[in-house]
Design a protein around this motif. Structure first.
Motif: not given
Length: 317
Positions: A168, A170, A176-180, A200-201, A203, A207, A211
């Protein structure tokens, strides 16, 4: 590309795993964590969190499920892993990523990332205790307060005998705050010799593609994005060329799944949990579906099971 469904305590339990794997596109799931603290758990404790153990370690849609263990004592985790392995899961996963304060306060989850030597002892003990044919995976964050020991922890996991690592992207401090920070997974991939999975992140399809490019990973793990958009895995496969042409999953396809989810919730969960669990899922889905917003607003103050059921039936769910 392979796509995995993430473990998320209090959200992605066996009920939602059942429903989301019916939609399609998911190759494997990981259960919510089973907390291990100084005792050998009875078999029923594993089955309670992973009832798929009664179905050959698969959801009713046939998707394999790995059981996840959380703890900090190598020998106790090893003994429980051996018992879990005897129940026939699709593998055993170890939690080195949970950011919850109550878990970290007792030295579990992401708190272990400040102790890579202990992480290595845990993985090695579990590997020794579990039959060779049973895969062992682990899920970690980039670190606790910062990511300075991310590669060190990943190496500890890989060299101690894990077959696979989910990262994950982060730290615990990031929550769980963006960004990853997907690019940091690339550094981990370069250091270890086992498959690495990015999480992570994620959505949207865009994304997922970003990623994949930033992390270099061919396998992704989906969490809140899949809860929000149950068709996300199918859409990613379509864009990746490994599935049918991308067509957004219409609300009409989700309506019977919402109804099925409610039926399972009423059968499997305590009465006090039922309405809240439905509203929790609708709250996520209203990011993508106006119809979910309407349902959420209609039911947001309702707790009576019969009235919720009647509303869902009147609205073809």
């Amino acid at each position: 590309m392979q796509l995995l469904l993430a473990p998320m305590e209090g959200l992605l339990d066996f009920v939602l795993r059942d429903i989301l794997t019916r939609v399609g596109g998911i190759d494997r799931c990981v259960s919510e964590f089973i907390r291990v603290t100084n005792t050998l758990l009875p078999e029923r404790a594993f089955v309670r969190v992973v009832p798929e153990l009664l179905n050959g370690g698969r959801t009713l849609a046939g998707v394999p499920v790995r059981g996840q263990l959380l703890g900090s004592d190598p020998q106790c985790l090893a003994e429980n892993a051996a018992r879990l392995a005897g129940l026939g899961p699709a593998g055993i996963d170890l939690n080195f990523g949970c950011p919850a304060k109550v878990v970290n306060r007792h030295g579990g989850g992401a708190a272990l990332l400040d102790e890579p030597e202990l992480v290595a002892r845990i993985v090695a003990a579990v590997r020794r205790a579990v039959p060779a044919g049973q895969p062992i995976s682990a899920k970690m964050r980039l670190g606790f307060n910062d990511d300075s020991r991310a590669v060190e922890c990943a190496l500890a996991i890989a060299e101690a005998g894990a077959d696979e690592l989910v990262v994950h992207a982060r730290t615990k401090a990031d929550g769980y705050r963006p960004p990853a920070y997907w690019e940091r997974i690339q550094d981990i991939r370069a250091a270890v010799r086992i498959p690495v999975i990015a999480n992570g992140e994620i959505w949207t399809v865009d994304d997922a593609l970003r990623c994949r490019q930033a992390s270099g990973c061919d396998t992704l793990m989906l969490g809140r994005g899949m809860v929000t958009d149950p068709g996300l895995a199918l859409a990613i496969r379509a864009e990746d060329g490994t599935g049918a042409a991308a067509v957004p999953l219409p609300w009409s396809s989700l309506q019977p799944l919402v109804g099925a989810f409610w039926q399972l919730v009423c059968l499997q969960l305590e009465p006090r949990q039922r309405a809240g669990r439905l509203k929790q899922w609708l709250n996520f889905m209203r990011r993508c579906y106006p119809e979910a917003e309407l349902a959420f607003q209609a039911l947001r103050t309702e707790t009576d099971q019969a009235k919720v059921t009647a509303w869902l039936q009147q609205n073809n769910c």
